[in-house]
Scaffold this motif. Structure first.
Motif, short mmCIF file in Angstrom:
data_model
loop_
_atom_site.label_atom_id
_atom_site.label_comp_id
_atom_site.label_asym_id
_atom_site.label_seq_id
_atom_site.Cartn_x
_atom_site.Cartn_y
_atom_site.Cartn_z
N PHE A 61 0.82 -1.21 0.00
CA PHE A 61 0.00 0.00 0.00
C PHE A 61 0.86 1.26 0.00
O PHE A 61 0.55 2.24 -0.69
CB PHE A 61 -0.92 -0.01 1.22
N LEU A 62 1.95 1.25 0.76
CA LEU A 62 2.81 2.42 0.84
C LEU A 62 3.60 2.65 -0.45
O LEU A 62 4.17 3.73 -0.64
CB LEU A 62 3.78 2.29 2.01
N GLY A 63 3.65 1.65 -1.29
CA GLY A 63 4.38 1.80 -2.55
C GLY A 63 5.77 1.23 -2.53
O GLY A 63 6.58 1.53 -3.41
N LEU A 64 6.07 0.38 -1.56
CA LEU A 64 7.38 -0.27 -1.52
C LEU A 64 7.40 -1.42 -2.52
O LEU A 64 6.38 -2.10 -2.71
CB LEU A 64 7.68 -0.78 -0.11
N PRO A 65 8.52 -1.70 -3.15
CA PRO A 65 8.59 -2.77 -4.15
C PRO A 65 8.44 -4.15 -3.52
O PRO A 65 8.84 -4.36 -2.36
CB PRO A 65 9.97 -2.59 -4.78
N PRO A 66 7.87 -5.10 -4.23
CA PRO A 66 7.67 -6.45 -3.68
C PRO A 66 8.93 -7.09 -3.12
O PRO A 66 8.86 -7.88 -2.17
CB PRO A 66 7.12 -7.23 -4.87
N ALA A 67 10.09 -6.76 -3.70
CA ALA A 67 11.34 -7.36 -3.22
C ALA A 67 11.65 -7.00 -1.77
O ALA A 67 12.43 -7.69 -1.11
CB ALA A 67 12.50 -6.93 -4.12
N LEU A 68 11.05 -5.91 -1.27
CA LEU A 68 11.31 -5.48 0.10
C LEU A 68 10.31 -6.02 1.12
O LEU A 68 10.54 -5.95 2.32
CB LEU A 68 11.30 -3.95 0.19
N GLY A 82 16.34 6.48 -3.90
CA GLY A 82 16.68 5.87 -5.18
C GLY A 82 15.71 6.21 -6.29
O GLY A 82 14.71 6.90 -6.07
N PRO A 83 15.96 5.67 -7.47
CA PRO A 83 15.15 6.02 -8.65
C PRO A 83 13.79 5.34 -8.70
O PRO A 83 12.96 5.70 -9.54
CB PRO A 83 16.03 5.56 -9.81
N HIS A 84 13.55 4.35 -7.83
CA HIS A 84 12.32 3.57 -7.93
C HIS A 84 11.26 3.97 -6.92
O HIS A 84 10.19 3.33 -6.86
CB HIS A 84 12.64 2.08 -7.79
N ALA A 85 11.50 5.00 -6.12
CA ALA A 85 10.49 5.48 -5.18
C ALA A 85 9.29 6.01 -5.96
O ALA A 85 9.45 6.68 -6.98
CB ALA A 85 11.06 6.57 -4.28
N THR A 86 8.10 5.72 -5.50
CA THR A 86 6.89 6.15 -6.22
C THR A 86 6.74 7.67 -6.14
O THR A 86 7.25 8.32 -5.21
CB THR A 86 5.65 5.50 -5.61
N PRO A 87 6.01 8.26 -7.08
CA PRO A 87 5.75 9.70 -7.01
C PRO A 87 5.09 10.12 -5.69
O PRO A 87 5.38 11.19 -5.16
CB PRO A 87 4.83 9.95 -8.21
N ALA A 88 4.21 9.27 -5.17
CA ALA A 88 3.53 9.61 -3.92
C ALA A 88 4.51 9.70 -2.76
O ALA A 88 4.43 10.61 -1.92
CB ALA A 88 2.44 8.58 -3.61
N LEU A 89 5.47 8.77 -2.69
CA LEU A 89 6.47 8.81 -1.63
C LEU A 89 7.39 10.02 -1.81
O LEU A 89 7.76 10.68 -0.83
CB LEU A 89 7.27 7.51 -1.61
N ARG A 90 7.76 10.30 -3.04
CA ARG A 90 8.61 11.47 -3.28
C ARG A 90 7.88 12.76 -2.86
O ARG A 90 8.48 13.65 -2.26
CB ARG A 90 8.98 11.55 -4.76
N GLN A 91 6.61 12.82 -3.16
CA GLN A 91 5.84 14.01 -2.79
C GLN A 91 5.75 14.14 -1.27
O GLN A 91 5.84 15.25 -0.73
CB GLN A 91 4.43 13.93 -3.39
N LEU A 92 5.59 13.02 -0.58
CA LEU A 92 5.54 13.05 0.88
C LEU A 92 6.85 13.61 1.45
O LEU A 92 6.83 14.46 2.34
CB LEU A 92 5.29 11.64 1.42
N ASP A 148 14.76 11.75 7.54
CA ASP A 148 14.92 10.62 8.46
C ASP A 148 13.69 10.42 9.33
O ASP A 148 13.34 9.28 9.68
CB ASP A 148 16.15 10.83 9.36
N LEU A 149 13.00 11.51 9.68
CA LEU A 149 11.80 11.39 10.49
C LEU A 149 10.66 10.79 9.67
O LEU A 149 9.86 9.98 10.18
CB LEU A 149 11.39 12.76 11.05
N VAL A 150 10.57 11.16 8.41
CA VAL A 150 9.57 10.57 7.53
C VAL A 150 9.84 9.08 7.35
O VAL A 150 8.93 8.25 7.44
CB VAL A 150 9.55 11.27 6.16
N THR A 151 11.10 8.74 7.12
CA THR A 151 11.47 7.33 6.95
C THR A 151 11.09 6.52 8.18
O THR A 151 10.52 5.42 8.06
CB THR A 151 12.98 7.22 6.70
N ALA A 152 11.39 7.05 9.36
CA ALA A 152 11.07 6.33 10.59
C ALA A 152 9.57 6.11 10.71
O ALA A 152 9.11 5.06 11.20
CB ALA A 152 11.59 7.10 11.80
N ASN A 153 8.77 7.07 10.26
CA ASN A 153 7.33 6.92 10.42
C ASN A 153 6.69 6.09 9.33
O ASN A 153 5.58 5.59 9.52
CB ASN A 153 6.69 8.30 10.56
#
Length: 375
Positions: free
Chosen positions: A145-152, A196-206, A218-223
């Motif tokens: 749902f968050l847009g992380l790739p299946p490999a993760l 990296g280059p594969h982050a979704t547009p929604a995550l980049r916008q966040l 780093d605070l966004v990543t932690a959350n």
């Protein structure tokens, strides 16, 4: 026998008459056995949650002592769910908006297709495989749902599991060390993906919107890790209790997506996954005619409040720290339930033999255990 007190009720076979009586007759009282105040009625719980002196963590222990120092403690300390500060409130606003946008993008997807469950349990679909699935499925679904790739997804689920096991005060040195290592891996993995280059547009916008508001990446990543963490135990309880309800009702395939969602909604009302939460008084306060001293703890019995207000989603919290992903959790649980039923899991057999894990707040069944073993 009724439960001895609210914490025993979490693992009681049927605590709901007790909860209804508690909410009606003891809306706010001091429990000498627990050494805590107990709020059980919707009005008293709401009053505590709204009071500015009521905090989500004790003033003298913002992070559990057992996690300090180390990566697990640093991660825990950054969760918006575990903070009351203005900076975290701003970040929560951004996270809620992000979740709402993602929900709108996914609202027409079939739960069976959108939940992105992990690989099937072992070919025998045994109890141990189902137990593992309960905790892994919510993190897999949330990762997708968050847009992380299946490999993760699998790595995130494993690391969240290790982090969760390190939280109890009696976790021990080995589990704590594993929790620190898992927190460090998880943050490194998420940070690398976001940069990296594969982050979704929604995550980049966040990330960009947070930076514009003065919030560090780093605070966004932690959350984002926090959203995975929040999905885990509650999701395990929701799916596990759904399997028990399905088994008692002799539900099997074929089951439609609509029927699965309806069953999940019944579980939320009748046998919810989260029964309690806590607030810690930073200052003395008078609430519902009772004087609660600074430093005291209030146990908020959400499952009791739900006996009075069954449609109010108490299991997902309320007020400033209400879970923004209640609808999402239902969809993910429905998808995982369909996945297990399609795979051949027999809910009737699971419902015939289980116990509840000895957790203070979450009602999570365990299907694989020895009869003479301690939970």
């Amino acid at each position: 026998m009724p439960p001895a007190h609210p914490l025993h009720a979490v693992t009681h076979p049927d605590p709901y008459s007790y909860y209804a009586t508690l909410a009606r007759d003891q809306p706010l009282y001091r429990d000498a056995t627990l050494g805590m105040w107990v709020a059980a009625h919707p009005e008293t719980i709401t009053a505590v949650m709204r009071h500015p002196a009521a905090r989500v963590r004790p003033a003298d222990e913002p992070v559990p002592h057992g996690l300090c120092p180390g990566p697990a403690g640093e991660l825990f300390g950054r969760f918006v769910r575990m903070n009351d500060g203005a900076a975290h409130a701003r970040l929560k606003t951004l996270l809620v908006a992000f979740i709402r946008e993602r929900e709108q993008e996914n609202e027409h997807e079939d739960p069976h297709e959108s939940a992105a469950p992990p690989p099937l349990p072992p070919a025998t679909y045994d109890a141990a495989g189902v137990d593992r699935y309960l905790y892994a499925a919510p993190v897999h679904a949330q990762s997708a749902f968050l847009g992380l790739p299946p490999a993760l997804h699998a790595d995130c689920a494993a690391d969240i599991g290790s982090f969760l096991h390190a939280l109890p005060a009696n976790a021990g040195a080995d589990r704590t060390a594993a929790g620190h290592a898992a927190a460090a891996r998880l943050l490194t993995r998420l940070k690398a993906h976001l940069a990296g280059p594969h982050a979704t547009p929604a995550l980049r916008q966040l990330i960009e919107e947070a930076a514009q508001d003065g919030i560090a990446p780093d605070l966004v990543t932690a959350n984002l890790a926090g959203l995975l963490f929040q999905s885990c135990e509650a999701g395990a309880g929701l799916l596990g209790n759904a399997l028990i309800m399905a088994g008692r009702r002799r539900v099997s395939q074929p089951l439609t997506s609509e029927a699965a969602l309806a069953l999940i909604d019944e579980v939320v009302r009748l046998d919810p996954p989260l029964h309690n939460t806590r607030r810690f008084m930073a200052e003395s306060a008078e609430i519902a005619g009772q004087r609660i001293a600074a430093g005291q703890t209030v146990l908020l019995v959400l499952a009791a409040a739900a006996r009075i207000e069954p449609q109010a989603d108490w299991t997902f919290g309320a007020q400033r720290h209400a879970c923004p992903g209640a609808a999402l959790a239902r969809r993910h649980a429905a998808g995982a339930l369909l996945h297990l039923l399609h795979a051949g899991v027999d809910p009737a057999a699971l419902a015939a033999r289980f116990r509840y894990r000895p957790l203070p707040n979450a009602r999570v069944p365990q299907f694989d255990f020895q009869e003479d073993s301690n939970p």
